[in-house]
Design an enzyme around this catalytic site. Structure first.
Site, PDB file in Angstrom:
ATOM      1  N   GLY A 445       0.670  -1.325  -0.116  1.00 18.84           N
ATOM      2  CA  GLY A 445      -0.028  -0.021   0.003  1.00 18.84           C
ATOM      3  C   GLY A 445       0.792   1.362   0.030  1.00 18.84           C
ATOM      4  O   GLY A 445       0.761   2.145  -0.896  1.00 18.84           O
ATOM      5  N   TYR A 525       8.365   1.288  21.829  1.00 20.71           N
ATOM      6  CA  TYR A 525       9.808   0.471  22.060  1.00 20.71           C
ATOM      7  C   TYR A 525      10.974   1.442  21.940  1.00 20.71           C
ATOM      8  O   TYR A 525      10.676   2.449  21.273  1.00 20.71           O
ATOM      9  CB  TYR A 525       9.863  -0.884  21.208  1.00 20.71           C
ATOM     10  CG  TYR A 525       9.933  -0.264  19.862  1.00 20.71           C
ATOM     11  CD1 TYR A 525      11.190   0.021  19.079  1.00 20.71           C
ATOM     12  CD2 TYR A 525       9.051  -0.358  19.078  1.00 20.71           C
ATOM     13  CE1 TYR A 525      11.247   0.395  17.877  1.00 20.71           C
ATOM     14  CE2 TYR A 525       8.868  -0.063  17.748  1.00 20.71           C
ATOM     15  CZ  TYR A 525      10.017   0.219  17.127  1.00 20.71           C
ATOM     16  OH  TYR A 525      10.185   0.576  15.730  1.00 20.71           O
ATOM     17  N   HIS A 705      11.921  -3.099   6.962  1.00 20.99           N
ATOM     18  CA  HIS A 705      12.333  -2.618   7.878  1.00 20.99           C
ATOM     19  C   HIS A 705      13.943  -2.178   7.341  1.00 20.99           C
ATOM     20  O   HIS A 705      14.380  -1.200   8.461  1.00 20.99           O
ATOM     21  CB  HIS A 705      12.149  -3.169   9.316  1.00 20.99           C
ATOM     22  CG  HIS A 705      10.850  -3.704   9.619  1.00 20.99           C
ATOM     23  ND1 HIS A 705      10.268  -4.745   9.603  1.00 20.99           N
ATOM     24  CD2 HIS A 705       9.927  -2.745  10.133  1.00 20.99           C
ATOM     25  CE1 HIS A 705       9.010  -4.732   9.778  1.00 20.99           C
ATOM     26  NE2 HIS A 705       8.780  -3.620  10.378  1.00 20.99           N
TER      27      HIS A 705
HETATM   28  N1  GLN Z   1      -1.444  -0.487   4.011  1.00 17.68           N
HETATM   29  C1  GLN Z   1      -0.509  -0.095   5.065  1.00 17.68           C
HETATM   30  C2  GLN Z   1       0.823   0.293   4.545  1.00 17.68           C
HETATM   31  O1  GLN Z   1       1.096  -0.190   3.441  1.00 17.68           O
HETATM   32  C3  GLN Z   1      -0.153  -1.399   5.951  1.00 17.68           C
HETATM   33  C4  GLN Z   1       0.867  -1.141   7.038  1.00 17.68           C
HETATM   34  C5  GLN Z   1       1.054  -1.893   8.182  1.00 17.68           C
HETATM   35  O2  GLN Z   1       0.355  -3.271   8.058  1.00 17.68           O
HETATM   36  N2  GLN Z   1       1.320  -1.714   9.372  1.00 17.68           N
HETATM   37  O3  GLN Z   1       1.737   1.117   4.841  1.00 17.68           O
END
Ligand code: GLN
Ligand code: ZN
Length: 765
Positions: A445, A525, A705
């Site tokens: 997304g 965190y 990440h």
């Molecule tokens: N649709 C969101 C994105 O792509 C999903 C984020 C998530 O799952 N934390 O950022």
């Protein structure tokens, strides 16, 4: 006099001082002295604030520069060799364990490259702790004396405190064996650990501490017999030592009743239990106390922001007093206040009517004192009267109650939560409509949230650019993202979510019944804090929330473009929920609001719609049993209500991350396609769990990440490996999660390689 007690206070500072200084320290912008000074100031402030409010039992050692569980690992020298070998300053070893460290060699220092220890959700909260990681070579010994230092620091300020430490059974059971010692059972280390607890407790006593609080929150989990038995071993062993402070054994976030036999008869001075979550456990827990043991009654909520109902809390405490007498009962917060924002007085923009319903940590401290005075027989009638008025105003307010929403929830029928045909029939229609190739590629997304996006959003919020200018800017961002996806050949496109500040807040701001703080930060965190929206009343969607952007994106491409929404359970879990209606009701209200949105998207021509539920797993009740079964039912029902109003040919996606997902938990959602965090799973059995999952799945193929770019070969290897057991016909190709925290450079490369890899397999199949 009945005493009052606060189990812990937020350590981030009223203005996020700790975050700012810690991050500056990491960047080398301030020295360690500055970091330590800010910590010291925050602690002093917190203690004085509680002392001035009149709290009798004030915690120390509730402070941490990162995480209190990591503090304990440092204290007991549970430092894996991969960190110890660099001989860093203790605070840097500590941060390296918490967040990893990558540093080039300098003239005086060697290069460092080590990843962080595992970070895990703290029970059912949105706090994350650093997992104690044990190995056969762990050398248990006391490493410094943080609890003593902080105790003495408070004492020097004229504040007598009760130091708090995570207890030995919880510390061990929340830990794990390190990679090199997989046969190691953490609980088997108890005999090595107890002497260290005894040693630090003795030092605390010598410093002047008369009592300590040992937290054993694992008591609210399902515990096997071995763990249950360990309580006796540990606490009898501590009791056999002379010269230790009196121990209060504390548990919170649930009921301890199923584990009562584990703590019955333990030689401790008293117990603390959570009567906010489970007031009904009162009689049972009282029944295990011996004649001298005290009961700390947690009646002020450490997990939510609502003003306490003094009448209700006082009644619980009175009931305890009736059985135990005033001397043996203490009025307390249900848990540490770490999970609540610091001070309501810093909120200048809240609607005053709503603000009167809230209580943040600073206010909760006062609440504990007032309840203690009340049950002691002191005259607090003015406070009680004001409190009763706030409670009743909230209950009858039309901000709280929206009869139309309540009626709509009552009218939910089974049909609403069922797609019109089973998956295989839907799939056939969807295949006809989209004609997707094997191994369809997509993303989750969001695309990089650049500085430019944040700057323009701020300008728009502040009113320095017009809504038209902002829309133009957003559309240009969407166009960039669409063109890029077309260029590299992704199959199902997204608009990139540039208009969204946060996946819950963005929708919350458009849903009636939500409110927001400007400074209500809570530690999630390390130096990451969140500002959860607050559900204040019945929830409804006055108008479309995401249709404009999705429709624009679809209008400039011939490829299918996915609409993106945050699901009902995630909206609920990442907010402070109401405490006057149950979570199911709030979830169903959100589901109806999202159903309207899904239907509007569909009507506007968006035929692939993703409803994210990353928080589904974290909402799971801590114990197996009725509540857990019920949760799974209403969570799935909520999702289906949101997504079942569309025709067969519309494809519903969902996405999950941040957790070890159990496929059985998501079957009932009946989404056509789900995407799941997978890239870091080194457990070969994990994929086997998904083999029987009936619908289609995209296992996340790279870690979003990290800026690291996987090569096409790396994707090929990974996909081949999955294909050894997982069928090609059900196989979607996507990253682990959204790309909003990434830069464009690595995003472009990673996605390009991912698409190349998918094409490679398409040729083979
Ligand atoms: N649709 C969101 C994105 O792509 C999903 C984020 C998530 O799952 N934390 O950022
Ligand atoms: Zn995600």
């Amino acid at each position: 006099m009945v005493q009052s007690s606060v189990l812990g206070f937020p350590r981030i500072g009223a203005n996020r001082e700790l975050k700012k200084t810690t991050e500056a320290y990491w960047q080398g912008k301030v020295g360690v002295e500055q970091l330590l000074k800010v910590g010291k100031d925050i602690r002093a402030n917190n203690w004085k604030l509680q002392q001035q409010a009149g709290v009798d039992v004030i915690a120390s050692n509730d402070f941490s520069y990162y995480d209190q569980v990591l503090d304990l690992s440092m204290l007991f020298n549970v430092i894996p060799e991969r960190y110890a070998k660099y001989n860093l300053a203790p605070i840097d070893t500590f941060f390296a364990m918490g967040r990893g460290l990558q540093r080039k060699a300098t003239e005086t220092e060697a290069a460092v490259d080590v990843t962080a220890l595992e970070m895990v959700k703290w029970f059912d909260s949105n706090y994350h702790y650093v997992r104690p990681t044990f190995s056969h070579s762990t050398q248990f010994k006391l490493n410094g004396q943080k609890p003593v230092d902080e105790y003495l620091e408070a004492k020097a300020l004229g504040v007598q405190t009760r130091p708090v430490l995570l207890g030995p059974i919880s510390y061990l059971t929340l830990g794990k064996a390190d990679k090199d010692s997989l046969d190691l059972e953490p609980l088997s280390l108890l005999q090595k650990l107890i002497p260290l607890y005894a040693e630090i407790l003795k030092k605390l006593a010598e410093a002047g501490a008369t009592s300590v609080q040992l937290d054993e929150p694992v008591l609210v989990l399902d515990l096997d017999e071995k763990v249950q038995a360990a309580f006796k071993t540990a606490y009898e062993s501590l009791a056999s030592q002379s010269g230790l402070p009196a121990i209060t054994l504390a548990s919170y976030f649930g009921t301890v009743v199923p584990n009562l036999s584990a703590i019955k008869g333990l030689p401790v001075a008293g117990f603390h239990f959570d009567f906010v979550r489970n007031p009904e456990q009162l009689d049972d827990v009282i029944s295990i106390l011996n004649d001298n043991q005290t009961l700390s009654a947690g009646v002020v909520d450490g997990r939510n922001i609502w003003k306490n109902d003094f009448a209700k809390s006082s009644a619980i405490v009175q009931k305890a007093i009736k059985k135990l007498g005033k001397d043996r009962v203490i009025v307390a917060t249900s848990s540490t206040l770490l999970h609540t924002p610091v001070d309501l007085e810093n909120e200048k923009k809240l609607n005053p009517e709503i603000k009167d319903w809230f209580s943040f940590a600073t206010q909760k401290v006062k609440e504990v004192v007032i309840i203690a005075k009340n049950v002691s027989g002191e005259d607090v009638s003015a406070e009680l009267k004001a409190n009763a008025k706030s409670i009743s105003t909230r209950a009858s307010s039309n901000i709280t109650n929206n009869p139309a929403v309540q009626k709509r929830v009552a009218a939910i029928d089974e049909k609403m939560s069922k797609r019109s045909s089973p998956f295989q029939e839907r799939l056939a229609e969807q295949q006809k409509a989209f004609n997707l190739p094997l191994f369809p590629t997509t993303t989750i997304g969001s695309f990089p949230q650049t500085k430019d996006i944040r700057v323009n959003r701020n300008k728009f919020v502040k009113g320095t650019i017009t809504p038209e200018e902002y829309e133009k800017f957003i559309n240009a961002e969407i166009e960039t993202v669409i063109r890029f996806q077309e260029e590299i050949g992704l199959d199902v496109l997204v608009h990139g979510e540039p208009e969204r500040n946060d996946m819950v807040q963005y929708f919350g701001e458009q849903i009636d019944g939500y409110t927001f703080t400007t400074n209500g930060w809570v530690q999630s965190y390390g130096s990451r804090y969140v500002r959860p929206p607050i559900i204040v009343g019945d929830l409804s969607r006055p108008k479309p929330m995401s249709v404009k952007e999705s429709v624009y994106a679809q209008s400039i491409t011939t490829k299918p473009c996915k609409g993106m929404l945050t699901g009902p359970v995630t909206c609920l879990r990442w907010s402070f929920p109401r405490d006057d209606v149950d979570q199911k009701t709030q979830s169903l209200q959100l589901a109806l609001a999202l159903r309207d949105e899904v239907n509007d998207l569909d009507a506007a021509g968006i035929k692939i719609i993703q409803v994210d539920e990353p928080a589904l797993r974290e909402g799971l009740p801590l114990r197996a049993g009725e509540a857990r079964t019920a949760y799974l039912q209403w969570a799935a029902e909520s999702f289906r209500i949101a997504t079942s109003g569309v025709p067969n040919g519309t494809q519903i996606h969902s996405h999950f991350c941040y957790s070890d997902l159990d496929p059985n938990h998501i079957k009932a959602l009946d989404a056509d396609v789900v995407s799941i965090e997978y890239s870091k799973k080194d457990d070969p059995n994990y994929i086997a769990e998904f083999l029987n999952y009936p619908n289609h799945i995209g296992l996340g193929l790279f870690d979003i990440h990290s800026p690291r770019v996987p090569s096409t070969e790396e994707f090929n290897t990974k996909i081949s490996k999955i294909l050894e057991s997982y069928p090609a016909e059900k196989f979607w190709v996507n990253p682990d999660c959204g790309l909003k925290t990434r830069g464009w450079e690595e995003t472009k490369l990673s996605l390009t390689h991912m698409v190349e890899s998918a094409k490679h397999f398409r040729e083979k199949y």
